[in-house]
Scaffold this active site. Sequence first.
Site, mmCIF file in Angstrom:
data_model
loop_
_atom_site.group_PDB
_atom_site.id
_atom_site.type_symbol
_atom_site.label_atom_id
_atom_site.label_comp_id
_atom_site.label_asym_id
_atom_site.label_seq_id
_atom_site.Cartn_x
_atom_site.Cartn_y
_atom_site.Cartn_z
ATOM 1 N N LYS A 1 0.544 -0.994 0.424
ATOM 2 C CA LYS A 1 0.285 -0.007 0.082
ATOM 3 C C LYS A 1 0.826 1.475 -0.642
ATOM 4 O O LYS A 1 1.744 0.898 0.753
ATOM 5 C CB LYS A 1 -0.877 -0.382 1.569
ATOM 6 N N SER B 1 -9.759 0.553 7.170
ATOM 7 C CA SER B 1 -9.457 0.098 5.743
ATOM 8 C C SER B 1 -8.932 -0.882 5.390
ATOM 9 O O SER B 1 -8.571 -1.382 4.229
ATOM 10 C CB SER B 1 -8.436 1.165 5.235
ATOM 11 N N SER C 1 -9.650 2.326 2.646
ATOM 12 C CA SER C 1 -8.393 3.312 2.024
ATOM 13 C C SER C 1 -7.975 2.774 1.160
ATOM 14 O O SER C 1 -7.029 2.802 0.235
ATOM 15 C CB SER C 1 -8.488 3.954 3.186
HETATM 16 N N1 GLN Z 1 -12.793 5.123 6.677
HETATM 17 C C1 GLN Z 1 -12.417 5.272 7.985
HETATM 18 C C2 GLN Z 1 -11.878 6.545 7.496
HETATM 19 O O1 GLN Z 1 -11.968 6.917 6.767
HETATM 20 C C3 GLN Z 1 -11.320 4.408 8.241
HETATM 21 C C4 GLN Z 1 -9.818 4.853 7.005
HETATM 22 C C5 GLN Z 1 -8.827 3.971 7.213
HETATM 23 O O2 GLN Z 1 -9.445 2.899 8.280
HETATM 24 N N2 GLN Z 1 -7.821 4.261 7.113
HETATM 25 O O3 GLN Z 1 -10.946 7.421 8.284
#
Ligand code: GLN
Length: 483
Positions: A75, A174, A150
Amino acid sequence: MYNKSIAELAKGLRSGQFSSVELTTAFLDRIKQHTALNAYITVTEDLALQAAKAADIRLTKGDAELLTGIPMAQKDIFCTEGVKTSCGSKMLDNFIAPYNATVVDKFNSAGAVMLGKLNMDEFAMGSSNETSYYGPVKNPWAINNVPGGSSGGSAAAIAARLAVCATGTDTGGSIRQPAALCGITGLKPTYGRVSRYGMIAYASSLDQGGPMTRSAEDAAIMLQTMAGFDPKDSTSVDLPIPDYSAGLNNSLEGLKIGLPKEFFGEGLNADVAATLEAAINEYLKLGAKITEISMPSLKLAIPAYYVIAPAECSANLSRFDGVRFGYRCENPVDLADLYTRSRGEGFGKEVKRRILMGTYALSAGYYDAYYIKAQKIRRLISDDFNNALAEVDVIMGPVTPSTAFGIGEKIGNPIEMYLSDIYTIAINLAGLPAMSVPAGFAKALPVGLQIIGNYFSEDKLLNIAHQYQQVTDWHTQTPKGFE
Ligand code: GLN
């Protein structure tokens, strides 16, 4: 070749069926064929072939590990020395990391071959991969739908067989949410199990890196490499690491599964609920027992998270000031102009929204009302989990309220977008490990089953997921056009 597990590929490499250079070339070709998915931000072709050559030498010498020569991807939140590390942001579009994240070092020492860096929501803020500066990733199961976020690039790449396995990070869901929406396996380890050093920080008390794979068996191999104490990360935990692969075949006879009634109420799509019911029935056949439990504080998880995560991000992202690294605006007239315009032009809309929310919640007049209150709720949520996990071995539930939604469908409505993590966020607030396991399809789109365990019980979660994958084949399904 694309559908083989890590263990099968490792065998093929050892028996001389194919070399790592051949395997890597095949994956690189496939990545080029499927650029329309937008899963990769950077493809490191030359480095990958170099690493593959080195892996082949190691394989002939006989000192190879299971991951030696296996094509995988990182990632783009993990710093990779000499390779662009963008975190999905214009702010870091020109950033070449000067060092490796600990996780990257570990994969390199194992001899894994990095194919490139995967697309993601900007600074990991999002649930659809639509906040990426590099554009949305497409879900291989339905090209007009989101892959989740994400870690959307990671999930799409694994589902489309553009890498054997990949890293992800999970601050509020995410790893698990995109894994569920793309029909792959994702594991968010206990907070502290995997080093955060060199993993660009979003919300430091919640962030945790973990494996994204097709099967639990592969996840066990990846986690074995990723896990462990790191003196460079003060929150990493110095506890022995179990042999994750060795524990996969334990029987589930007598396993106590808790189903929180709050997970199965209003808001959960009926087709998803029906799919999960069938998955839970499989566990009954494997000898598990079900108890209904209640976790009354779960409903407070989203509001608490959207105070705590932005508060931490507003502090973490203050380092991007246009001075030391990253984007700098053209011709600043003075220092204030340099800061304001560099940040104004370098960050996207969602990141700015979070910085504003966090700065507000931490400001002198509101700190007690918002930040302290949210921390108290965080404790209540942990207590709910601790009480539940004193009664049952694991908790199961949905990962997401619905299957993959359309690109553009929720991006204009932040609250609706935030609700896509309603079943995952509480786990980060409590710091617990949890998995998303492919559990079937609802209207031809993948559904994930969430399995939540006690602190440092990753071995148990992998065992529970693996046993289910021995009697089902959801995790082996390939999206049309990617066979
Ligand atoms: N969707 C959540 C956020 O926008 C979690 C994102 C994540 O786990 N990095 O904060």
